[in-house]
Motif scaffolding. Structure first.
Motif, mmCIF file in Angstrom:
data_model
loop_
_atom_site.group_PDB
_atom_site.id
_atom_site.type_symbol
_atom_site.label_atom_id
_atom_site.label_comp_id
_atom_site.label_asym_id
_atom_site.label_seq_id
_atom_site.Cartn_x
_atom_site.Cartn_y
_atom_site.Cartn_z
ATOM 1 N N THR A 64 0.839 -1.196 0.000
ATOM 2 C CA THR A 64 0.000 0.000 0.000
ATOM 3 C C THR A 64 0.874 1.246 0.000
ATOM 4 O O THR A 64 2.002 1.254 0.489
ATOM 5 C CB THR A 64 -0.965 0.041 1.204
ATOM 6 O OG1 THR A 64 -0.217 -0.011 2.422
ATOM 7 C CG2 THR A 64 -1.964 -1.095 1.149
ATOM 8 N N ASP A 75 -4.298 1.375 -2.349
ATOM 9 C CA ASP A 75 -3.744 0.291 -3.150
ATOM 10 C C ASP A 75 -3.352 0.905 -4.489
ATOM 11 O O ASP A 75 -4.231 1.340 -5.247
ATOM 12 C CB ASP A 75 -4.795 -0.804 -3.355
ATOM 13 C CG ASP A 75 -4.277 -1.979 -4.154
ATOM 14 O OD1 ASP A 75 -3.322 -1.813 -4.947
ATOM 15 O OD2 ASP A 75 -4.830 -3.074 -3.999
ATOM 16 N N THR A 82 -7.516 2.253 1.412
ATOM 17 C CA THR A 82 -7.507 1.088 2.292
ATOM 18 C C THR A 82 -7.428 1.464 3.764
ATOM 19 O O THR A 82 -7.609 0.615 4.623
ATOM 20 C CB THR A 82 -6.336 0.139 1.942
ATOM 21 O OG1 THR A 82 -5.101 0.844 2.114
ATOM 22 C CG2 THR A 82 -6.452 -0.365 0.516
#
Length: 110
Positions: A64, A75, A82
Motif C-alpha cells: 500500500t 492500493d 484502504t
C-alpha cells in the motif's frame, strides 16, 4: 503522444522496486508512479483526503501507498482507499513499459 493516448513519463531505470516517483505528463497531469514488487502502477499524484502529493509518500511492505501527511493508505494497483482518513479512491492510469520507457494512458476515475 501516441494515437492510443499513452505518453512517456519516465524510464524504467528511474523507478527501482519499492520506490515511488512523481512525474508530470506532457499534458501537465501530475502522476505518482509506484513499483510494487516489479509491477509499475500509476495513480493521480494528489491525495483524495487533503490534496497532498502522493509521490512524497511511502510504499509499505504490504504494497500500500501511504500519504505522509495524515497516513491515508491506498492500493496503487486499483486506487482504492484502504485506510482513513481518506475515503475516496485515487484515479489510476494504465501503464505500459516499452523498450525501457514507462508510458501512462489517460486517467481512469475509480
Amino acid at each position: 503522444m501516441a494515437d492510443d493516448g499513452f505518453e512517456m513519463v519516465a524510464y524504467a531505470t528511474d523507478l527501482a522496486e519499492g520506490e515511488v516517483l512523481g512525474v508530470e505528463t506532457p499534458r501537465g497531469e501530475k502522476v505518482c508512479l509506484v513499483n510494487v514488487k516489479g509491477e509499475i502502477c500509476a495513480v493521480h499524484d494528489v491525495c483524495t483526503h487533503a490534496e497532498f502529493a502522493m509521490s512524497e509518500g511511502t510504499l509499505l511492505p504490504d504494497g500500500t501507498l501511504e500519504c505522509v501527511w495524515h497516513g491515508a493508505r491506498f492500493d496503487p494497483r486499483t486506487g482504492a482507499a484502504t485506510k482513513g482518513p481518506a475515503v475516496d479512491p485515487l484515479p489510476t492510469y494504465a501503464v505500459r513499459v516499452v523498450d525501457g520507457e514507462i508510458l501512462v494512458g489517460p486517467r481512469q476515475e475509480a
